[in-house]
Design an enzyme around this catalytic site. Sequence first.
Site, PDB file in Angstrom:
ATOM      1  N   CYS A 157     -50.706 -52.480  54.806  1.00 48.33           N
ATOM      2  CA  CYS A 157     -50.906 -53.207  55.871  1.00 48.33           C
ATOM      3  C   CYS A 157     -52.330 -53.846  55.969  1.00 48.33           C
ATOM      4  O   CYS A 157     -52.637 -55.127  56.005  1.00 48.33           O
ATOM      5  CB  CYS A 157     -50.671 -52.590  57.131  1.00 48.33           C
TER       6      CYS A 157
HETATM    7  N1  PCA Z   1     -47.243 -49.533  57.640  1.00 54.22           N
HETATM    8  C1  PCA Z   1     -47.799 -49.476  56.312  1.00 54.22           C
HETATM    9  C2  PCA Z   1     -47.416 -50.220  55.395  1.00 54.22           C
HETATM   10  C3  PCA Z   1     -46.049 -50.784  55.967  1.00 54.22           C
HETATM   11  C4  PCA Z   1     -46.158 -50.592  57.314  1.00 54.22           C
HETATM   12  O1  PCA Z   1     -45.428 -51.257  57.877  1.00 54.22           O
HETATM   13  C5  PCA Z   1     -49.288 -49.240  56.661  1.00 54.22           C
HETATM   14  O2  PCA Z   1     -49.938 -48.788  57.594  1.00 54.22           O
HETATM   15  O3  PCA Z   1     -50.059 -49.874  55.748  1.00 54.22           O
END
Ligand code: PCA
Length: 225
Positions: A157
């Site tokens: 993310c």
């Molecule tokens: N959360 C993860 C990656 C995909 C998502 O929805 C994150 O916090 O990086």
Amino acid sequence: MKQINVVMSGFAPYEGIDINPCLEVLRALERDGIDALSEHDESFADVQVQIHTVMLPVSFAKAWPMLLETIDRTHPDIVIATGLKRAARGMQLERCATNLMDAAKPDADNRRPRRMPIDPQGPAAYWTRLPLRSILKAFAGHGIAATLSSDAGTYVCNSLFYNLLNWAVTRDHVIGGFLNFPTVNEQPHPQHGLPLAQQIAAARDVVHETVRYYLQPSSGEMLLG
Ligand code: PCA
């Protein structure tokens, strides 16, 4: 009629969560837009908001190129990436993206970068350009639980968020930001999750406030909450 193009991205199901809010929320926004909010707002009198959505794999290597491909195809004014934060109480508004990949678990390609910069030439961090203050005000008006977050993590993310802002600084008029959803929980819960309808309403608020800010920038409503 002025058209504002918005791209919203979400991630494919993740960590075994069966109802992925990204998928359901983005589907609802693409289908219904934000008319329910903007038809009572005179700053939207001559404005049409078009929302494009894209689902991305939880992959350090592929998520950003796929989002960029959608951006190149649709020429957005606003790009809002979204993700899921399992431990979040409510909506989580991300303030900043940092130039660091440090994965505690492998991504969808079985890659696990440790202590690596996302862009070795890039700055250490970027602030979001979403008008967080006015978004929080809108959430409060609709009774939507939310927190400000100064740390989008060091996983996929954050990497997507950083790449997005690293690209957006090269474009004068594009606003980029990142929004995390909590899990879907239809029962009121003191610690985790929100009903899906509230998450859809929240995403609509984020788009509405960001378009309003895009149309009439004002530093008072900006930024870091
Ligand atoms: N959360 C993860 C990656 C995909 C998502 O929805 C994150 O916090 O990086």
